[in-house]
Design a protein around this motif. Structure first.
Motif, mmCIF file in Angstrom:
data_model
loop_
_atom_site.group_PDB
_atom_site.id
_atom_site.type_symbol
_atom_site.label_atom_id
_atom_site.label_comp_id
_atom_site.label_asym_id
_atom_site.label_seq_id
_atom_site.Cartn_x
_atom_site.Cartn_y
_atom_site.Cartn_z
ATOM 1 N N ASP A 1 7.184 -1.507 -17.856
ATOM 2 C CA ASP A 1 7.767 -2.789 -17.453
ATOM 3 C C ASP A 1 7.550 -3.058 -15.967
ATOM 4 O O ASP A 1 7.288 -4.202 -15.563
ATOM 5 N N LEU A 2 7.643 -2.017 -15.149
ATOM 6 C CA LEU A 2 7.416 -2.189 -13.715
ATOM 7 C C LEU A 2 5.949 -2.490 -13.431
ATOM 8 O O LEU A 2 5.639 -3.331 -12.581
ATOM 9 N N VAL A 3 5.042 -1.827 -14.124
ATOM 10 C CA VAL A 3 3.615 -2.117 -13.953
ATOM 11 C C VAL A 3 3.361 -3.594 -14.242
ATOM 12 O O VAL A 3 2.650 -4.276 -13.487
ATOM 13 N N HIS A 4 3.943 -4.103 -15.312
ATOM 14 C CA HIS A 4 3.789 -5.522 -15.637
ATOM 15 C C HIS A 4 4.332 -6.401 -14.498
ATOM 16 O O HIS A 4 3.671 -7.360 -14.065
ATOM 17 N N ALA A 5 5.521 -6.078 -14.014
ATOM 18 C CA ALA A 5 6.126 -6.875 -12.938
ATOM 19 C C ALA A 5 5.286 -6.813 -11.662
ATOM 20 O O ALA A 5 5.143 -7.820 -10.958
ATOM 21 N N ALA A 37 0.819 -1.215 0.000
ATOM 22 C CA ALA A 37 0.000 0.000 0.000
ATOM 23 C C ALA A 37 0.856 1.269 0.000
ATOM 24 O O ALA A 37 0.509 2.263 -0.632
ATOM 25 N N ARG A 38 1.962 1.218 0.683
ATOM 26 C CA ARG A 38 2.840 2.398 0.750
ATOM 27 C C ARG A 38 3.889 2.411 -0.347
ATOM 28 O O ARG A 38 4.296 3.482 -0.810
ATOM 29 N N LEU A 39 4.351 1.241 -0.756
ATOM 30 C CA LEU A 39 5.495 1.200 -1.662
ATOM 31 C C LEU A 39 5.137 1.173 -3.144
ATOM 32 O O LEU A 39 5.902 1.687 -3.965
ATOM 33 N N VAL A 40 3.997 0.601 -3.519
ATOM 34 C CA VAL A 40 3.641 0.557 -4.943
ATOM 35 C C VAL A 40 3.551 1.963 -5.540
ATOM 36 O O VAL A 40 4.145 2.223 -6.595
ATOM 37 N N GLY A 42 1.343 -9.730 -8.178
ATOM 38 C CA GLY A 42 0.102 -9.625 -7.437
ATOM 39 C C GLY A 42 -0.106 -8.320 -6.698
ATOM 40 O O GLY A 42 -1.030 -8.194 -5.892
ATOM 41 N N HIS A 43 0.737 -7.328 -6.966
ATOM 42 C CA HIS A 43 0.622 -6.043 -6.272
ATOM 43 C C HIS A 43 -0.257 -5.034 -7.002
ATOM 44 O O HIS A 43 -0.609 -4.016 -6.425
#
Length: 82
Positions: free
Chosen positions: A69-73, A49-52, A78-79
């Motif tokens: 690419d980060l959104v995909h990862a 919740a804080r880090l995404v 599962g985030h």
């Protein structure tokens, strides 16, 4: 030698608690530039919740492609939901 994702997460959360947002963003941006999106996404494991949101801001500071690419990862881990 680089720090594991969990140590980076702890440092970012500590900086956040101290009101040191620019330093937290700089740390995440540097980590994201040096590591794969999958490795960077592991930072969110500690407190999604804080880090995404912070991870997405850091990736956005790099490039549109890096953010994508980060959104995909983050989705794969599962985030983020589709």
């Amino acid at each position: 030698m680089t720090r594991p994702a969990d140590e980076i997460a702890a440092a970012v959360l500590s900086l956040d608690e101290d009101g040191r947002d620019p330093e937290a963003l700089a740390l995440l941006t540097a980590y994201a530039q040096l590591h794969t999106p999958a490795d960077t996404a592991r930072i969110a494991d500690r407190d999604p919740a804080r880090l995404v949101p912070r991870l997405l801001a850091a990736a956005r500071a790099g490039s549109v492609a890096h953010e994508r690419d980060l959104v995909h990862a983050l989705r794969v881990s599962g985030h983020l939901s589709a």
